[in-house]
Design an enzyme around this catalytic site. Structure first.
Site, PDB file in Angstrom:
ATOM      1  N   HIS A  11      24.238  43.876 -12.045  1.00 15.17           N
ATOM      2  CA  HIS A  11      23.003  43.408 -11.404  1.00 15.17           C
ATOM      3  C   HIS A  11      23.276  42.116 -10.638  1.00 15.17           C
ATOM      4  O   HIS A  11      22.355  41.454 -10.174  1.00 15.17           O
ATOM      5  CB  HIS A  11      21.914  43.142 -12.453  1.00 15.17           C
ATOM      6  CG  HIS A  11      21.350  44.400 -13.046  1.00 15.17           C
ATOM      7  ND1 HIS A  11      22.035  45.153 -13.957  1.00 15.17           N
ATOM      8  CD2 HIS A  11      20.175  45.037 -12.836  1.00 15.17           C
ATOM      9  CE1 HIS A  11      21.296  46.207 -14.301  1.00 15.17           C
ATOM     10  NE2 HIS A  11      20.173  46.164 -13.627  1.00 15.17           N
ATOM     11  N   ALA A  13      24.147  40.098  -7.645  1.00 13.74           N
ATOM     12  CA  ALA A  13      24.133  40.344  -6.194  1.00 13.74           C
ATOM     13  C   ALA A  13      25.442  39.912  -5.527  1.00 13.74           C
ATOM     14  O   ALA A  13      25.930  40.583  -4.607  1.00 13.74           O
ATOM     15  CB  ALA A  13      22.946  39.617  -5.565  1.00 13.74           C
ATOM     16  N   GLY A  14      26.028  38.805  -6.001  1.00  8.21           N
ATOM     17  CA  GLY A  14      27.283  38.309  -5.419  1.00  8.21           C
ATOM     18  C   GLY A  14      28.408  39.309  -5.616  1.00  8.21           C
ATOM     19  O   GLY A  14      29.168  39.628  -4.692  1.00  8.21           O
ATOM     20  N   GLU A  42      24.449  44.923 -22.695  1.00 10.03           N
ATOM     21  CA  GLU A  42      24.749  43.675 -23.412  1.00 10.03           C
ATOM     22  C   GLU A  42      26.261  43.530 -23.616  1.00 10.03           C
ATOM     23  O   GLU A  42      26.939  44.488 -24.006  1.00 10.03           O
ATOM     24  CB  GLU A  42      24.048  43.690 -24.773  1.00 10.03           C
ATOM     25  CG  GLU A  42      23.705  42.274 -25.213  1.00 10.03           C
ATOM     26  CD  GLU A  42      23.231  42.225 -26.664  1.00 10.03           C
ATOM     27  OE1 GLU A  42      23.456  41.197 -27.300  1.00 10.03           O
ATOM     28  OE2 GLU A  42      22.651  43.229 -27.107  1.00 10.03           O
ATOM     29  N   ASP A  71      34.417  42.739 -15.594  1.00 10.46           N
ATOM     30  CA  ASP A  71      34.016  41.591 -16.382  1.00 10.46           C
ATOM     31  C   ASP A  71      34.957  40.483 -15.974  1.00 10.46           C
ATOM     32  O   ASP A  71      36.163  40.683 -15.808  1.00 10.46           O
ATOM     33  CB  ASP A  71      34.080  41.851 -17.889  1.00 10.46           C
ATOM     34  CG  ASP A  71      33.262  40.795 -18.615  1.00 10.46           C
ATOM     35  OD1 ASP A  71      32.057  40.684 -18.340  1.00 10.46           O
ATOM     36  OD2 ASP A  71      33.822  40.046 -19.439  1.00 10.46           O
ATOM     37  N   PHE A 154      29.325  32.421  -5.102  1.00 12.70           N
ATOM     38  CA  PHE A 154      28.308  32.454  -6.149  1.00 12.70           C
ATOM     39  C   PHE A 154      28.918  31.838  -7.401  1.00 12.70           C
ATOM     40  O   PHE A 154      30.092  31.449  -7.405  1.00 12.70           O
ATOM     41  CB  PHE A 154      27.831  33.894  -6.406  1.00 12.70           C
ATOM     42  CG  PHE A 154      28.888  34.793  -6.996  1.00 12.70           C
ATOM     43  CD1 PHE A 154      29.813  35.430  -6.192  1.00 12.70           C
ATOM     44  CD2 PHE A 154      28.967  34.989  -8.373  1.00 12.70           C
ATOM     45  CE1 PHE A 154      30.784  36.256  -6.747  1.00 12.70           C
ATOM     46  CE2 PHE A 154      29.940  35.817  -8.928  1.00 12.70           C
ATOM     47  CZ  PHE A 154      30.849  36.443  -8.109  1.00 12.70           C
ATOM     48  N   LYS A 177      38.248  35.150   0.610  1.00  7.97           N
ATOM     49  CA  LYS A 177      38.137  35.094  -0.866  1.00  7.97           C
ATOM     50  C   LYS A 177      38.581  36.430  -1.472  1.00  7.97           C
ATOM     51  O   LYS A 177      39.367  36.454  -2.419  1.00  7.97           O
ATOM     52  CB  LYS A 177      36.700  34.747  -1.282  1.00  7.97           C
ATOM     53  CG  LYS A 177      36.561  34.712  -2.806  1.00  7.97           C
ATOM     54  CD  LYS A 177      35.163  34.484  -3.322  1.00  7.97           C
ATOM     55  CE  LYS A 177      35.130  34.759  -4.830  1.00  7.97           C
ATOM     56  NZ  LYS A 177      33.798  34.818  -5.418  1.00  7.97           N
ATOM     57  N   ARG A 183      38.925  39.264  -8.566  1.00  9.98           N
ATOM     58  CA  ARG A 183      38.268  40.553  -8.378  1.00  9.98           C
ATOM     59  C   ARG A 183      38.964  41.333  -7.264  1.00  9.98           C
ATOM     60  O   ARG A 183      39.175  42.534  -7.368  1.00  9.98           O
ATOM     61  CB  ARG A 183      36.781  40.345  -8.049  1.00  9.98           C
ATOM     62  CG  ARG A 183      35.946  41.610  -8.125  1.00  9.98           C
ATOM     63  CD  ARG A 183      34.439  41.317  -8.118  1.00  9.98           C
ATOM     64  NE  ARG A 183      34.090  40.408  -9.196  1.00  9.98           N
ATOM     65  CZ  ARG A 183      33.913  39.097  -9.076  1.00  9.98           C
ATOM     66  NH1 ARG A 183      33.986  38.506  -7.889  1.00  9.98           N
ATOM     67  NH2 ARG A 183      33.659  38.338 -10.114  1.00  9.98           N
TER      68      ARG A 183
HETATM   69  P1  IMP Z   1      30.061  38.807 -16.057  1.00  5.31           P
HETATM   70  O1  IMP Z   1      31.376  39.377 -15.599  1.00  5.31           O
HETATM   71  O2  IMP Z   1      28.897  39.582 -15.574  1.00  5.31           O
HETATM   72  O3  IMP Z   1      30.067  38.508 -17.515  1.00  5.31           O
HETATM   73  O4  IMP Z   1      29.868  37.429 -15.333  1.00  5.31           O
HETATM   74  C1  IMP Z   1      30.940  36.553 -15.213  1.00  5.31           C
HETATM   75  C2  IMP Z   1      30.474  35.218 -14.729  1.00  5.31           C
HETATM   76  O5  IMP Z   1      31.672  34.522 -14.367  1.00  5.31           O
HETATM   77  C3  IMP Z   1      29.617  35.247 -13.481  1.00  5.31           C
HETATM   78  O6  IMP Z   1      28.256  35.242 -13.758  1.00  5.31           O
HETATM   79  C4  IMP Z   1      30.047  33.956 -12.793  1.00  5.31           C
HETATM   80  O7  IMP Z   1      29.370  32.906 -13.350  1.00  5.31           O
HETATM   81  C5  IMP Z   1      31.489  33.809 -13.194  1.00  5.31           C
HETATM   82  N1  IMP Z   1      32.320  34.395 -12.124  1.00  5.31           N
HETATM   83  C6  IMP Z   1      32.978  35.573 -12.139  1.00  5.31           C
HETATM   84  N2  IMP Z   1      33.605  35.787 -10.966  1.00  5.31           N
HETATM   85  C7  IMP Z   1      33.292  34.729 -10.197  1.00  5.31           C
HETATM   86  C8  IMP Z   1      33.630  34.402  -8.858  1.00  5.31           C
HETATM   87  O8  IMP Z   1      34.297  35.104  -8.109  1.00  5.31           O
HETATM   88  N3  IMP Z   1      33.134  33.222  -8.433  1.00  5.31           N
HETATM   89  C9  IMP Z   1      32.379  32.394  -9.196  1.00  5.31           C
HETATM   90  N4  IMP Z   1      32.020  32.666 -10.434  1.00  5.31           N
HETATM   91  C10 IMP Z   1      32.480  33.842 -10.942  1.00  5.31           C
END
Ligand code: IMP
Length: 197
Positions: A11, A13-14, A42, A71, A154, A177, A183
């Site tokens: 969910h 958006a970034g 979760e 993740d 983001f 980036k 990623r």
């Molecule tokens: P999740 O993978 O949904 O648990 O979220 C990982 C969290 O790590 C994100 O909400 C960001 O806060 C941070 N994060 C992951 N990848 C990036 C990125 O490329 N830039 C900045 N923050 C990131």
């Protein structure tokens, strides 16, 4: 089996924008969990791989379609790898402006002067029948002393200066980036995998 459409279990958006950009050249359409009104899964795992699989396998089973998830998180040396898998929850109410302030103040308090950090990402591809594959990416860099904002990015992007650059992730174009990010690197491996299917 050639993949034409994938569900991306997110969910955020970034992340959705980044993954959509990365898969467009392969002719793969991305639908996100947000587009399909699917609930957030979760994250109860303790590793990036566990959480990534939890998300992709849950959504693949729910939709009957191949699903990818990532993740990811920021691991800071001076904080013994925190916030790591807890990166999203480290920011109160997902307010990353506050999250970045907390991170800078925890680094200050740690008494460790290292600014080294890395972003890690595990992308998983899950099929409804239980088959799955994992792809990992990592980018090393430094935590800046203050937020270096730009047009893009983001999460913690304004604090992360990748090695070999003088600007933060938030100050780079999407394309730049994606080329070097955790990623982007995990997705590169994913793209090689699906190109060979
Ligand atoms: P999740 O993978 O949904 O648990 O979220 C990982 C969290 O790590 C994100 O909400 C960001 O806060 C941070 N994060 C992951 N990848 C990036 C990125 O490329 N830039 C900045 N923050 C990131």
């Amino acid at each position: 089996m050639k993949i034409k459409e994938l569900i991306f279990a997110s969910h955020n958006a970034g992340k959705i924008a980044e993954i959509t950009d990365m898969l467009a050249p392969l002719g793969i359409k991305v639908k996100s969990a947000a587009d399909m009104d699917l609930p957030d899964v979760e994250e109860t795992g303790t590793t990036f791989a566990e959480n990534s699989l939890l998300k992709s396998q849950t959504i693949a089973k729910a939709t009957g379609l191949p699903c990818i998830a990532d993740d990811s998180g920021l691991c800071v040396d001076a904080l013994n790898g925190a916030p790591g898998v807890y990166s999203a929850r480290y920011a109160p109410n997902r307010d990353f402006d506050k999250g970045m302030d907390i991170l800078l103040s925890e680094m200050e308090k740690s008494g460790n002067s290292s600014r080294k950090a890395h972003f890690s990402c595990v992308v998983s591809l899950a099929y409804p029948d239980g088959e799955y594959h994992l792809f990992e990416g990592r980018v090393d860099g430094q935590i800046s002393r203050e937020k270096m904002r730009g047009e893009g990015g983001f999460g913690y992007d304004p604090l992360f200066i990748p090695d070999g650059y003088a600007c933060s992730f938030a100050q780079m174009s999407h394309e730049d980036k994606n080329r070097i990010s955790h990623r982007g690197r995990a997705m590169q491996k994913f793209k090689e995998f699906i190109s060979n299917l």
